[in-house]
Design a protein around this motif. Structure first.
Motif, PDB file in Angstrom:
ATOM      1  N   UNK A   1       0.736  -1.189  -0.062  1.00 15.48           N
ATOM      2  CA  UNK A   1       0.151   0.022   0.141  1.00 15.48           C
ATOM      3  C   UNK A   1       0.736   1.157   0.138  1.00 15.48           C
ATOM      4  N   UNK A   2       2.231   1.308   0.161  1.00  8.97           N
ATOM      5  CA  UNK A   2       2.996   2.321   0.072  1.00  8.97           C
ATOM      6  C   UNK A   2       3.085   3.017  -0.943  1.00  8.97           C
ATOM      7  N   UNK A   3       2.839   4.379  -1.036  1.00 16.30           N
ATOM      8  CA  UNK A   3       2.758   5.247  -2.260  1.00 16.30           C
ATOM      9  C   UNK A   3       3.925   6.191  -2.077  1.00 16.30           C
ATOM     10  N   UNK A   4       4.507   6.387  -0.775  1.00 20.46           N
ATOM     11  CA  UNK A   4       5.586   7.475  -0.634  1.00 20.46           C
ATOM     12  C   UNK A   4       6.484   6.985   0.476  1.00 20.46           C
ATOM     13  N   UNK A   5       7.576   7.560   0.628  1.00 16.96           N
ATOM     14  CA  UNK A   5       8.441   7.401   1.681  1.00 16.96           C
ATOM     15  C   UNK A   5       9.169   8.516   2.362  1.00 16.96           C
ATOM     16  N   UNK A   6       9.323   8.463   3.761  1.00 11.97           N
ATOM     17  CA  UNK A   6      10.257   9.415   4.255  1.00 11.97           C
ATOM     18  C   UNK A   6      11.135   8.750   4.867  1.00 11.97           C
ATOM     19  N   UNK A   7      12.368   9.326   4.833  1.00  5.52           N
ATOM     20  CA  UNK A   7      13.554   8.677   5.449  1.00  5.52           C
ATOM     21  C   UNK A   7      14.018   9.838   6.394  1.00  5.52           C
ATOM     22  N   UNK A   8      13.960   9.608   7.749  1.00  8.52           N
ATOM     23  CA  UNK A   8      14.398  10.567   8.903  1.00  8.52           C
ATOM     24  C   UNK A   8      15.895  10.188   9.156  1.00  8.52           C
ATOM     25  N   UNK A   9      16.909  11.146   9.463  1.00  7.83           N
ATOM     26  CA  UNK A   9      18.133  10.847   9.741  1.00  7.83           C
ATOM     27  C   UNK A   9      18.290  11.582  11.095  1.00  7.83           C
ATOM     28  N   UNK A  10      18.885  10.824  12.476  1.00  5.22           N
ATOM     29  CA  UNK A  10      18.920  11.626  13.540  1.00  5.22           C
ATOM     30  C   UNK A  10      20.148  12.362  13.599  1.00  5.22           C
ATOM     31  N   UNK A  11      20.094  13.359  14.678  1.00  5.69           N
ATOM     32  CA  UNK A  11      21.325  14.096  14.933  1.00  5.69           C
ATOM     33  C   UNK A  11      22.258  13.531  15.842  1.00  5.69           C
ATOM     34  N   UNK A  12      23.018  14.552  16.259  1.00  4.75           N
ATOM     35  CA  UNK A  12      24.136  14.164  17.211  1.00  4.75           C
ATOM     36  C   UNK A  12      23.812  13.134  18.247  1.00  4.75           C
ATOM     37  N   UNK A  13      22.962  13.514  18.938  1.00  3.72           N
ATOM     38  CA  UNK A  13      22.653  12.345  20.130  1.00  3.72           C
ATOM     39  C   UNK A  13      21.921  11.009  19.824  1.00  3.72           C
ATOM     40  N   UNK A  14      21.893  11.071  18.391  1.00  2.00           N
ATOM     41  CA  UNK A  14      21.305   9.628  17.811  1.00  2.00           C
ATOM     42  C   UNK A  14      19.995   9.271  18.312  1.00  2.00           C
ATOM     43  N   UNK A  15      19.180  10.143  18.426  1.00  2.00           N
ATOM     44  CA  UNK A  15      17.659  10.232  19.177  1.00  2.00           C
ATOM     45  C   UNK A  15      16.676   9.583  17.781  1.00  2.00           C
ATOM     46  N   UNK A  16      17.155   8.278  17.355  1.00  2.00           N
ATOM     47  CA  UNK A  16      16.250   7.979  16.341  1.00  2.00           C
ATOM     48  C   UNK A  16      14.921   7.619  16.793  1.00  2.00           C
ATOM     49  N   UNK A  17      14.680   7.093  17.985  1.00  2.00           N
ATOM     50  CA  UNK A  17      13.171   6.905  18.355  1.00  2.00           C
ATOM     51  C   UNK A  17      12.534   8.140  18.181  1.00  2.00           C
ATOM     52  N   UNK A  18      13.134   9.329  18.841  1.00  2.00           N
ATOM     53  CA  UNK A  18      12.170  10.585  18.837  1.00  2.00           C
ATOM     54  C   UNK A  18      12.036  11.181  17.520  1.00  2.00           C
ATOM     55  N   UNK A  19      12.994  11.067  16.773  1.00  2.00           N
ATOM     56  CA  UNK A  19      12.834  11.387  15.207  1.00  2.00           C
ATOM     57  C   UNK A  19      11.683  10.658  14.404  1.00  2.00           C
ATOM     58  N   UNK A  20      11.679   9.275  14.667  1.00  2.00           N
ATOM     59  CA  UNK A  20      10.801   8.336  14.061  1.00  2.00           C
ATOM     60  C   UNK A  20       9.300   8.631  14.474  1.00  2.00           C
ATOM     61  N   UNK A  21       9.274   8.640  16.013  1.00  2.00           N
ATOM     62  CA  UNK A  21       7.834   8.840  16.412  1.00  2.00           C
ATOM     63  C   UNK A  21       7.303  10.262  16.014  1.00  2.00           C
ATOM     64  N   UNK A  22       7.935  11.303  16.111  1.00  2.00           N
ATOM     65  CA  UNK A  22       7.576  12.698  15.529  1.00  2.00           C
ATOM     66  C   UNK A  22       7.067  12.408  14.190  1.00  2.00           C
ATOM     67  N   UNK A  23       7.989  11.910  13.279  1.00  2.00           N
ATOM     68  CA  UNK A  23       7.499  11.840  11.958  1.00  2.00           C
ATOM     69  C   UNK A  23       6.360  11.070  11.768  1.00  2.00           C
ATOM     70  N   UNK A  24       6.252   9.683  12.344  1.00  2.00           N
ATOM     71  CA  UNK A  24       4.938   8.999  12.143  1.00  2.00           C
ATOM     72  C   UNK A  24       3.759   9.837  12.732  1.00  2.00           C
ATOM     73  N   UNK A  25       3.866  10.468  13.900  1.00  2.00           N
ATOM     74  CA  UNK A  25       2.892  11.197  14.174  1.00  2.00           C
ATOM     75  C   UNK A  25       2.235  12.180  13.359  1.00  2.00           C
ATOM     76  N   UNK A  26       3.122  12.883  12.699  1.00  2.00           N
ATOM     77  CA  UNK A  26       2.772  14.104  11.841  1.00  2.00           C
ATOM     78  C   UNK A  26       2.100  13.462  10.347  1.00  2.00           C
ATOM     79  N   UNK A  27       2.774  12.436  10.075  1.00  2.00           N
ATOM     80  CA  UNK A  27       1.923  11.614   8.966  1.00  2.00           C
ATOM     81  C   UNK A  27       0.803  10.954   9.365  1.00  2.00           C
ATOM     82  N   UNK A  28       0.643  10.716  10.435  1.00  2.00           N
ATOM     83  CA  UNK A  28      -0.961  10.239  11.168  1.00  2.00           C
ATOM     84  C   UNK A  28      -1.756  11.291  10.946  1.00  2.00           C
ATOM     85  N   UNK A  29      -1.498  12.534  11.638  1.00  2.00           N
ATOM     86  CA  UNK A  29      -1.951  13.887  11.613  1.00  2.00           C
ATOM     87  C   UNK A  29      -2.529  14.158  10.255  1.00  2.00           C
TER      88      UNK A  29
END
Length: 108
Positions: free
Chosen positions: A39-67
């Motif tokens: 079902x995927x039509x598009x993709x967003x790839x998030x790249x974390x910053x210096x503190x390697x906060x992948x979970x925060x970046x991922x969660x924020x992006x998924x939240x925006x996509x859901x909104x």
């Protein structure tokens, strides 16, 4: 400087997948849809910053996509670059590509 890299991830264990590299290594990643989702039509790839906060970046992006009501058609991928030892079994219990259980994520 501090690191927020966790192996296994703290809040997104079900989204943890392993992207195979050459040999016995892999890139840890958080992924919003399992591989093979049609079902995927598009993709967003998030790249974390210096503190390697992948979970925060991922969660924020998924939240925006859901909104935006695009969660069914948008794949969110957040690769992470480890700063400590992390095995494929610890990261994702071998979810993702067929990777030998002793595979390690490169880290620096």
């Amino acid at each position: 400087w501090y690191s927020l890299f966790w192996c296994p991830p703290q809040s997104h264990q079900n989204e943890a997948y392993s992207i195979r590299l050459s040999g016995d290594s892999f890139v840890p990643a958080l992924v919003s849809h399992p591989p093979g989702s049609e079902v995927v039509e598009q993709a967003i790839i998030t790249i974390h910053g210096a503190p390697r906060e992948t979970e925060g970046y991922f969660g924020d992006t998924v939240k925006i996509v859901h909104q935006q009501k695009k969660e069914n058609s948008t794949l969110v991928v957040a690769p992470t670059w480890a700063d400590k030892a992390c095995s494929v079994v610890d990261w994702s219990s071998n979810r993702g590509a067929e990777i030998h259980g002793s595979a390690q994520a490169p880290y620096w």
